[in-house]
Design an enzyme around this catalytic site. Structure first.
Site, PDB file in Angstrom:
ATOM      1  N   GLU A 152      27.001  42.210  46.449  1.00  0.00           N
ATOM      2  CA  GLU A 152      26.925  42.481  44.960  1.00  0.00           C
ATOM      3  C   GLU A 152      25.688  41.871  44.333  1.00  0.00           C
ATOM      4  OE1 GLU A 152      30.722  41.570  43.184  1.00  0.00           O
ATOM      5  OE2 GLU A 152      31.839  42.837  44.322  1.00  0.00           O
ATOM      6  N   ASN A 193      26.222  44.698  50.466  1.00  0.00           N
ATOM      7  CA  ASN A 193      27.452  45.381  49.958  1.00  0.00           C
ATOM      8  C   ASN A 193      27.402  45.495  48.502  1.00  0.00           C
ATOM      9  OD1 ASN A 193      30.102  46.551  50.802  1.00  0.00           O
ATOM     10  ND2 ASN A 193      30.747  44.841  49.699  1.00  0.00           N
ATOM     11  N   HIS A 229      35.490  51.359  45.093  1.00  0.00           N
ATOM     12  CA  HIS A 229      36.724  50.798  44.388  1.00  0.00           C
ATOM     13  C   HIS A 229      36.516  52.094  43.121  1.00  0.00           C
ATOM     14  CE1 HIS A 229      37.704  47.018  46.108  1.00  0.00           C
ATOM     15  NE2 HIS A 229      36.369  46.544  45.889  1.00  0.00           N
ATOM     16  N   GLU A 257      35.464  49.170  50.797  1.00  0.00           N
ATOM     17  CA  GLU A 257      36.657  48.578  50.126  1.00  0.00           C
ATOM     18  C   GLU A 257      37.319  49.562  49.248  1.00  0.00           C
ATOM     19  OE1 GLU A 257      35.329  45.153  47.716  1.00  0.00           O
ATOM     20  OE2 GLU A 257      33.687  44.479  49.379  1.00  0.00           O
ATOM     21  N   ASP A 259      39.621  51.876  47.463  1.00  0.00           N
ATOM     22  CA  ASP A 259      40.988  52.144  46.736  1.00  0.00           C
ATOM     23  C   ASP A 259      40.749  53.117  45.662  1.00  0.00           C
ATOM     24  OD1 ASP A 259      39.864  50.321  44.958  1.00  0.00           O
ATOM     25  OD2 ASP A 259      41.009  48.458  45.665  1.00  0.00           O
TER      26      ASP A 259
END
Length: 458
Positions: A152, A193, A229, A257, A259
């Site tokens: 990030e 990432n 996300h 990651e 979801d």
């Protein structure tokens, strides 16, 4: 489940240990492997036992420690390391034939207090960072497949985030972290990432430019992680094209990651849409040759971060809080080629199965067990392969009525000639002697010809 007492003759019934399985449930890791990618999950190390551990081991071929490798966890005090949680994750992965994504080495968040609030010269801060990277990567050299080296680093407009490292060292901190990681483990794949870079837009453009700059400098960057996300109904239409343009830079890409959260309560309509969107994300990866795989950020709603951060939202993972597969799980499987027939790669697709596992006797270093496999479907089984994962390090030493082999913690039983056919309503039984030490916890999940079995008394 507690370890079985010595010399017990009681049956170890697996009812309640494993989540009740639907007939012909697919095995994601097998389907993904057939497509040439991995399908992984983030995990919490303290939960890697019982049903949580059984599903993790059976369904996924890659795991990511959610918090156990972050700086604040592994180096809470300068020069003093705590590897317990990270070691548990890596040991579990190796026992279950899984890859590990190391997450994460350098991040602006979850830093230890001594680092976040300490005052250091630029030279000292750079040394602290590279020493930390070197120490952690060296510890797991040869055991981590992919590292999220820098996490990030960008603002939403694509500019560099004003972190402790960037504010003092500038963008060069990223190159230094990657070079330290490469020196510590030349074989590991090194990733950058970030979130909200999934579709094309300012932040994704900023990442694209950053990767171009790093490659131009000869920085050893192997891949870009797109966290994924996502919000129900807002999966970027440009996801596949975005992954492809990064792959065209000569780097790997991965969904790291994933979801897809929704406003609660979940409804059938929302879950159906979520299924479509998990399938779409998986298909986007499959369509890009350099996409290495997909990782869901926790496979069960009971282990999801969403409700704590976004009140009133949740249901973001492929399994519900009771370890029941949701429609999203089947959407993933369909993207990976499952057609509802139990998958592929084993002798006969299975339409329904139930397994009973019974320890007949146990002594200080060994035990004898019987396994009964019942065909609960409507079609005959002509040839069968039963697989399970040992949760306590057991091993099979001798078997009868089946050929049993083992790789790490994964055991595979293949029918004998005389019990290869199981008619609907029929069963086959085999037995074995095994070795154990420290615990003899029963396995929590079985698959027959690639399909998850219900676990019940015969």
């Amino acid at each position: 489940m507690a370890a079985v007492s010595a010399l017990t003759a009681a049956t170890v019934a697996l009812v309640g240990l494993a989540a009740p399985a639907h007939a012909a449930d697919p095995v994601l890791r097998d389907l993904a492997a057939a497509k040439g990618i991995y399908y992984g999950t983030a995990v919490t190390s303290s939960k890697l036992s019982g049903t949580y551990g059984a599903v993790t081991g059976a369904q996924f071929d890659s795991i990511t420690p959610a918090n156990e490798m972050k700086w604040g966890t592994v180096e809470p005090n300068r020069g003093s390391f705590n590897w317990a949680g990270a070691d548990r994750v890596v040991d579990f992965a190796e026992a279950n034939g899984q890859q590990v994504r190391g997450h994460t080495l350098v991040w602006h968040s979850q830093m230890p207090n001594w680092l976040a609030n300490g005052s250091f010269s630029n030279t000292e801060l750079r040394t602290i960072m590279t020493d930390h990277v070197t120490t952690e990567v060296t510890r797991y050299k040869g055991r981590i497949d992919h590292w999220d080296v820098v996490n990030e680093p960008l603002n939403e407009d694509g500019t560099m985030r004003g972190s402790k490292f960037y504010n003092q060292l500038g963008e060069s901190y990223i190159a230094d972290a990657f070079r330290a990681a490469r020196a510590a483990d030349p074989a590991a794949k090194l990733y950058i990432n970030d979130y909200n870079t999934d579709g094309t837009g300012p932040k994704s453009n900023g990442m694209y430019s950053l990767v171009q700059r790093l490659k131009a400098q000869g920085v050893p960057i192997d891949g870009v992680g797109f966290q994924g996300h996502l919000i129900l109904g807002q999966v970027p239409a440009t996801l596949q094209a975005n992954l492809q343009r990064f792959a065209d830079l000569g780097v790997e890409v991965a969904i790291t990651e994933l979801d897809i959260r929704m406003t609660l309560p979940a409804t059938d309509a929302k879950l159906a849409q979520q299924k479509t969107e998990f399938k779409a994300v998986t298909n986007a990866c499959l369509a890009v040759a350099r996409c290495e795989g997909v990782t869901v950020w926790g496979f069960t709603d009971s282990d999801s971060w969403i409700p704590d951060v976004f009140p009133g939202e949740g249901a973001a993972t492929p399994y519900d809080a009771g370890f029941q597969p949701k429609p999203a799980y089947y959407g993933i499987a369909e993207a990976l080629g499952w057609t509802g027939d139990g998958g592929g790669g084993d002798p006969t697709p299975t339409t329904g199965c139930a397994v009973t596992y019974a320890v007949q006797s146990q002594w200080n270093t060994g035990f004898t067990a019987n396994v009964t496999v019942r065909n609960t479907g409507t079609s005959p089984v002509n040839g069968w392969t039963l697989r399970w994962t040992w949760p306590s390090g057991q091993s099979v030493t001798q078997a009868w009525n089946a050929t049993v082999t083992q790789s790490g913690a994964q055991a595979t039983a293949v029918n004998a000639a005389h019990n290869a056919a199981i008619a609907p309503g029929g069963s086959a039984t085999f037995g074995f002697n095994g070795a154990w030490s420290g615990g003899n916890t029963a396995p929590g999940a079985f698959t027959l010809n690639g399909a998850a079995c219900a676990v019940a008394l015969s």
